[in-house]
Design a protein around this motif. Structure first.
Motif, PDB file in Angstrom:
ATOM      1  N   PHE A 190     -27.742  27.857   6.650  1.00 42.37           N
ATOM      2  CA  PHE A 190     -28.867  27.213   5.958  1.00 42.37           C
ATOM      3  C   PHE A 190     -28.770  25.698   6.028  1.00 42.37           C
ATOM      4  O   PHE A 190     -29.770  25.005   6.207  1.00 42.37           O
ATOM      5  N   ARG A 220     -43.679  38.163   8.228  1.00 45.72           N
ATOM      6  CA  ARG A 220     -42.261  37.785   8.227  1.00 45.72           C
ATOM      7  C   ARG A 220     -41.583  38.163   9.555  1.00 45.72           C
ATOM      8  O   ARG A 220     -40.705  37.456  10.036  1.00 45.72           O
ATOM      9  N   HIS A 258     -28.529  38.137  -5.413  1.00 44.64           N
ATOM     10  CA  HIS A 258     -28.789  38.652  -4.064  1.00 44.64           C
ATOM     11  C   HIS A 258     -27.638  39.548  -3.593  1.00 44.64           C
ATOM     12  O   HIS A 258     -27.577  39.915  -2.430  1.00 44.64           O
ATOM     13  N   ARG A 313     -42.502  35.701  12.131  1.00 42.85           N
ATOM     14  CA  ARG A 313     -41.807  34.445  11.862  1.00 42.85           C
ATOM     15  C   ARG A 313     -40.329  34.542  12.257  1.00 42.85           C
ATOM     16  O   ARG A 313     -39.756  33.586  12.801  1.00 42.85           O
ATOM     17  N   LYS A 372     -43.245  30.471   6.120  1.00 46.20           N
ATOM     18  CA  LYS A 372     -43.876  31.796   6.039  1.00 46.20           C
ATOM     19  C   LYS A 372     -45.385  31.624   5.903  1.00 46.20           C
ATOM     20  O   LYS A 372     -45.895  30.517   5.802  1.00 46.20           O
ATOM     21  N   ASP A 405     -33.719  40.679   0.617  1.00 41.81           N
ATOM     22  CA  ASP A 405     -32.513  40.022   1.133  1.00 41.81           C
ATOM     23  C   ASP A 405     -31.304  40.155   0.213  1.00 41.81           C
ATOM     24  O   ASP A 405     -30.401  39.344   0.248  1.00 41.81           O
ATOM     25  N   HIS A 451     -38.464  40.191  -2.459  1.00 36.10           N
ATOM     26  CA  HIS A 451     -39.456  39.355  -1.784  1.00 36.10           C
ATOM     27  C   HIS A 451     -40.435  40.265  -1.035  1.00 36.10           C
ATOM     28  O   HIS A 451     -40.029  41.052  -0.175  1.00 36.10           O
ATOM     29  N   GLY A 504     -35.888  38.214   6.304  1.00 36.12           N
ATOM     30  CA  GLY A 504     -35.926  36.815   5.883  1.00 36.12           C
ATOM     31  C   GLY A 504     -34.769  36.038   6.490  1.00 36.12           C
ATOM     32  O   GLY A 504     -33.937  36.599   7.228  1.00 36.12           O
ATOM     33  N   ARG A 505     -34.733  34.766   6.149  1.00 41.86           N
ATOM     34  CA  ARG A 505     -33.687  33.912   6.712  1.00 41.86           C
ATOM     35  C   ARG A 505     -32.259  34.402   6.410  1.00 41.86           C
ATOM     36  O   ARG A 505     -31.377  34.224   7.239  1.00 41.86           O
ATOM     37  N   PRO A 506     -32.011  35.003   5.239  1.00 40.13           N
ATOM     38  CA  PRO A 506     -30.647  35.482   4.994  1.00 40.13           C
ATOM     39  C   PRO A 506     -30.165  36.464   6.077  1.00 40.13           C
ATOM     40  O   PRO A 506     -28.979  36.457   6.435  1.00 40.13           O
TER      41      PRO A 506
HETATM   42  P1  AMP Z   1     -37.140  33.353   3.386  1.00 45.10           P
HETATM   43  O1  AMP Z   1     -37.836  34.141   2.311  1.00 45.10           O
HETATM   44  O2  AMP Z   1     -36.992  34.097   4.635  1.00 45.10           O
HETATM   45  O3  AMP Z   1     -37.731  31.977   3.566  1.00 45.10           O
HETATM   46  O4  AMP Z   1     -35.662  33.119   2.862  1.00 45.10           O
HETATM   47  C1  AMP Z   1     -35.463  32.538   1.615  1.00 45.10           C
HETATM   48  C2  AMP Z   1     -34.237  33.168   0.974  1.00 45.10           C
HETATM   49  O5  AMP Z   1     -33.098  32.618   1.601  1.00 45.10           O
HETATM   50  C3  AMP Z   1     -34.107  32.833  -0.483  1.00 45.10           C
HETATM   51  O6  AMP Z   1     -34.728  33.799  -1.283  1.00 45.10           O
HETATM   52  C4  AMP Z   1     -32.623  32.886  -0.671  1.00 45.10           C
HETATM   53  O7  AMP Z   1     -32.232  34.221  -0.790  1.00 45.10           O
HETATM   54  C5  AMP Z   1     -32.086  32.372   0.642  1.00 45.10           C
HETATM   55  N1  AMP Z   1     -31.836  30.913   0.706  1.00 45.10           N
HETATM   56  C6  AMP Z   1     -32.760  29.936   0.779  1.00 45.10           C
HETATM   57  N2  AMP Z   1     -32.183  28.714   0.886  1.00 45.10           N
HETATM   58  C7  AMP Z   1     -30.851  28.943   0.876  1.00 45.10           C
HETATM   59  C8  AMP Z   1     -29.698  28.105   0.963  1.00 45.10           C
HETATM   60  N3  AMP Z   1     -29.816  26.784   1.100  1.00 45.10           N
HETATM   61  N4  AMP Z   1     -28.496  28.691   0.920  1.00 45.10           N
HETATM   62  C9  AMP Z   1     -28.379  30.027   0.796  1.00 45.10           C
HETATM   63  N5  AMP Z   1     -29.418  30.869   0.720  1.00 45.10           N
HETATM   64  C10 AMP Z   1     -30.640  30.346   0.755  1.00 45.10           C
END
Ligand code: AMP
Ligand code: FE
Ligand code: FE
Ligand code: ZN
Length: 281
Positions: free
Chosen positions: A160, A106, A250, A109, A174, A21, A46, A139-141
């Protein structure tokens, strides 16, 4: 490899690239390190080691040392913690298979998150999210970026804060590996396991337990004040853990600190190498 003394003096051992990400390619990470006179970097994507060969190639050209790394997630009760694996054999076939399995989960998810967002009235398509992720473990980003580009939130942070953050309505966890499973993955690939950004996710009370299960080190230097770093330095000494650190960069526009904003003494890299050799004996 010939490095100047200045370049030898600093490292940044926690950096994400487009293979997860982050926004920098591995080559850009190395170029940036060169500009900032950082002599060693670790690419810690990741669930992926796919950027390491590119990084090492660029590192050889530019005289920057690239340490192999990966960042994995583990669960203790309901708490997600992040564990870095250093000096792993990134070409190990079994490691590749395990990481592939994590990236597949992932994807499933991401689909679930998209479906939750749809129920909340936001129409994203999983394909758009996968396109945003490109070569990287999704991922979430990446979901946040699509939410921004479609105007459902004004920026990445709001995504977020309101929708996909840990306590938010469209959050989906995850695959839940235990710390022991994560340590085994890292150790099988010849690596050392380091707790990422303690205090941000992992409670201090977990550290003794993790140390007993095979944790080798903790991040002491990460975007934080000297008092907190001192606190984790003490804990590291108490439990005989290696001390490492890095920016957790990042890339641009992802809200966090950038490469080189956390300068770790190069001796940390030597410490990791020594520890790996000691284990092999
Ligand atoms: P995931 O691995 O898909 O659960 O996404 C997690 C990733 O999202 C982390 O490694 C960060 O890069 C990013 N992240 C997590 N929480 C936040 C937040 N509150 N604000 C901004 N980025 C975040
Ligand atoms: Fe991340
Ligand atoms: Fe992390
Ligand atoms: Zn990270």
């Amino acid at each position: 490899m010939l490095l100047s003394r200045l370049e030898r003096s600093y490292a940044d051992l926690h950096i994400h690239t487009v293979f997860s990400d982050g926004t920098f390619t591995p080559r850009e990470v190395v170029r940036e390190a060169k500009k900032l006179s950082i002599g060693a970097v670790s690419i810690t994507d990741h669930d992926s080691v796919d950027g390491i060969d590119e990084g090492m190639g660029a590192g050889q050209e530019l005289g920057i040392e690239v340490v192999s790394g990966v960042e994995l997630s583990a669960w203790v009760d309901d708490q997600e913690i992040h564990i870095l694996g250093y000096l792993i054999d990134h070409q190990d076939a079994e490691l590749a298979e395990t990481l592939e399995r994590l990236r597949e989960s992932r994807k499933r998810r991401a689909k679930e998150i998209v479906s939750k967002l749809k129920d909340m009235g936001m129409s994203l398509r999983t394909e758009e999210v996968m396109e945003e992720a490109g070569l990287g473990s999704v991922g979430r980003p990446h979901i946040a970026e699509v939410l921004v580009s479609k105007g459902y939130v004004k920026d990445y942070r709001e995504a977020f804060f309101r929708l996909i953050g840990d306590d938010c309505p469209a959050y989906v966890p995850k695959l839940e590996l235990s710390p022991e499973e994560v340590f085994a993955i890292i150790k099988r690939a010849g690596g050392l396991a380091v707790l990422a950004h303690p205090g941000l996710k992992a409670r201090d009370e977990l550290i003794p337990q993790l140390a007993g299960q095979g944790l080798d080190g903790i991040e002491v230097w990460y975007g934080q004040d000297e008092t907190t770093a001192g606190h984790y330095r003490e804990i590291a000494m108490q439990y005989g853990l290696l001390m490492t650190g890095g920016s957790d960069c990042h890339g641009a526009g992802r809200g966090g600190p950038l490469l080189g904003t956390v300068k770790v003494p190069y001796s940390v890299v030597e410490g990791l190498k020594r520890a790996k050799l000691d284990k092999a004996m």
